[in-house]
Design a protein around this motif. Structure first.
Motif, PDB file in Angstrom:
ATOM      1  N   GLU A 345       0.815  -1.216   0.000  1.00  0.00           N
ATOM      2  CA  GLU A 345       0.000   0.000   0.000  1.00  0.00           C
ATOM      3  C   GLU A 345       0.850   1.269   0.000  1.00  0.00           C
ATOM      4  O   GLU A 345       0.329   2.387  -0.026  1.00  0.00           O
ATOM      5  CB  GLU A 345      -0.929  -0.004   1.224  1.00  0.00           C
ATOM      6  N   GLY A 346       2.176   1.113   0.033  1.00  0.00           N
ATOM      7  CA  GLY A 346       3.075   2.257  -0.054  1.00  0.00           C
ATOM      8  C   GLY A 346       3.232   3.030   1.238  1.00  0.00           C
ATOM      9  O   GLY A 346       3.681   4.180   1.221  1.00  0.00           O
ATOM     10  N   LEU A 347       2.906   2.413   2.368  1.00  0.00           N
ATOM     11  CA  LEU A 347       2.969   3.113   3.648  1.00  0.00           C
ATOM     12  C   LEU A 347       4.226   2.783   4.447  1.00  0.00           C
ATOM     13  O   LEU A 347       4.647   3.567   5.302  1.00  0.00           O
ATOM     14  CB  LEU A 347       1.737   2.777   4.497  1.00  0.00           C
ATOM     15  N   VAL A 348       4.805   1.638   4.159  1.00  0.00           N
ATOM     16  CA  VAL A 348       5.938   1.139   4.943  1.00  0.00           C
ATOM     17  C   VAL A 348       7.059   0.739   3.992  1.00  0.00           C
ATOM     18  O   VAL A 348       6.809   0.279   2.876  1.00  0.00           O
ATOM     19  CB  VAL A 348       5.483  -0.072   5.802  1.00  0.00           C
ATOM     20  N   GLU A 349       8.292   0.920   4.441  1.00  0.00           N
ATOM     21  CA  GLU A 349       9.445   0.470   3.670  1.00  0.00           C
ATOM     22  C   GLU A 349      10.344  -0.364   4.572  1.00  0.00           C
ATOM     23  O   GLU A 349      10.288  -0.245   5.803  1.00  0.00           O
ATOM     24  CB  GLU A 349      10.214   1.658   3.093  1.00  0.00           C
ATOM     25  N   SER A 350      11.160  -1.196   3.956  1.00  0.00           N
ATOM     26  CA  SER A 350      12.053  -2.046   4.744  1.00  0.00           C
ATOM     27  C   SER A 350      13.463  -1.975   4.186  1.00  0.00           C
ATOM     28  O   SER A 350      13.678  -1.640   3.022  1.00  0.00           O
ATOM     29  CB  SER A 350      11.567  -3.502   4.733  1.00  0.00           C
TER      30      SER A 350
END
Length: 381
Positions: A345-350
């Motif tokens: 959903e484009g809210l979190v990155e790792s």
């Protein structure tokens, strides 16, 4: 067969050589197809198209910044009240990421210095206060700096990036050494709500200052101020271009500044006309702003809880899934499933570090998630 293939490659090489020569000749004529040259052609100083440059500029020139005027006056009233009394006062400034808390504090400091230069002022970043017992020198340096000052305004910025126990203990040290001080601290809403009781036990607040997003009118005015900084000749950008930036940014200064700068780059990349709303849409897609309000609004309670814990986990590297498992008391597969969804959903990155993956909320969407958490009162997860 080999001859045909050889001649084909030779022809391909000749085409490459021709294009190289054409590009070389364009360069000789000053026609350079790069972003810096494009900016220069449009009267924009490329060194100024940087968020940090703009932040620093408006901190040094607060009179040119569009700011939270009513809140500035409220702080001025409290400091004026403090200036005539002897006590320790505390004023937390609360707002989502990118709302301009640092700019606000710098503006208060600058304006106060102009009207009351005899009042001492000190500014610190909260993460300067290291964990006591490990690197305790800094807080005691601060203590020594403040000791003996007759009347002082102390600003402690970015409290959300400090380890909570160390920060509260540091505030206790400051409160214990100053007899006549006005403390202004800045917080993101979820971090303030989560820790406010502990802070209040050490340093009761006189009131809370909440910074809201700019109105459309103020956003357009701020964008025009930014374009005046970018170009000495000014940029005559269409109103619909600026309105489109407001629509995606919802009036959050950090977001609309990034979006303006990204829109300029998209104008160059896509060879659009300067001020085209298409460049704003393209930039919003790249910054994960397109539809972000709806995406965040539709999140399940479980995902909001995960995001809340991620925001409260203020380590700059992010948080590991195993740490979320412990915090949420959920099984690993459930946490991994939701993290994967949040990434999609484009809210979190790792980011992978060794064998571990660290997750964090993307900078551009932080204010939208913080707004959702604030509206729903979901602070503790």
């Amino acid at each position: 067969m080999r001859k045909t293939e050889w001649f084909y490659l030779m022809g391909d090489d000749q085409d490459k050589l021709n294009r190289f020569q054409e590009a070389f000749e364009r360069g000789q004529e000053g026609q350079i197809s790069n972003y810096e040259a494009w900016l220069q052609d449009h009267g924009i100083d490329s060194e100024r198209t940087d968020q940090e440059y703009l932040k620093q500029y408006f901190r040094e020139h607060p009179e040119k910044a569009v700011n939270h005027e009513e809140e500035l006056e409220e702080v001025a009233e409290y400091i004026g009240f403090f200036s005539q009394r002897s006590n320790v006062y505390h004023l937390p400034v609360v707002g989502v990421s990118g709302i301009g808390k640092t700019q606000f504090i710098q503006t208060v400091s600058n304006l106060l210095g102009q009207i009351e230069p005899e009042i001492e002022q000190r500014t610190y970043r909260a993460d300067d206060f290291m964990e006591l017992g490990e690197e305790e020198e800094r807080i005691f340096e601060v203590r020594d700096e403040l000791r003996g000052l007759d009347k002082v305004v102390v600003y402690v910025d970015d409290c959300e990036w400090a380890e909570s126990e160390s920060l509260i203990e540091s505030l206790r040290v400051i409160e214990g050494v100053v007899e006549d001080a006005f403390l202004v601290t800045s917080w993101t809403p979820e971090y303030w709500r989560h820790h406010s009781e502990d802070v209040e036990a050490v340093l009761p607040s006189s009131t809370e200052i909440h910074l809201s997003a700019f109105s459309e009118k103020d956003t357009l005015e701020a964008l025009n101020q930014i374009t005046e900084v970018l170009s000495d000749d000014g940029l005559d950008l269409p109103e619909e271009f600026l309105e489109e930036i407001y629509r995606y940014s919802t009036g959050i200064p950090g977001v609309f500044t990034d979006l303006l700068l990204a829109s300029l780059r998209e104008t160059f990349v896509k060879e659009l006309e300067l001020g085209s709303t298409e460049s704003v849409s393209a930039a919003a897609e790249k910054l994960n702003l397109a539809g972000v309000e709806e995406t965040v609004y539709d999140l399940s309670d479980t995902k909001v809880t995960i995001l809340t814990h991620m925001l409260l986990w203020n380590h700059r590297d992010g948080i590991r899934p195993s740490q979320l498992v412990d915090l949420l008391d959920r099984d690993k597969s459930t946490v991994s499933y939701h993290l994967k969804d949040l990434q999609t959903e484009g809210l979190v990155e790792s980011e992978k570090q060794g064998r571990s993956a660290y997750y964090q909320v993307k900078n551009q969407v932080r204010p939208f998630i913080q707004t959702r958490i604030t509206q729903n009162g979901e602070y503790n997860g």
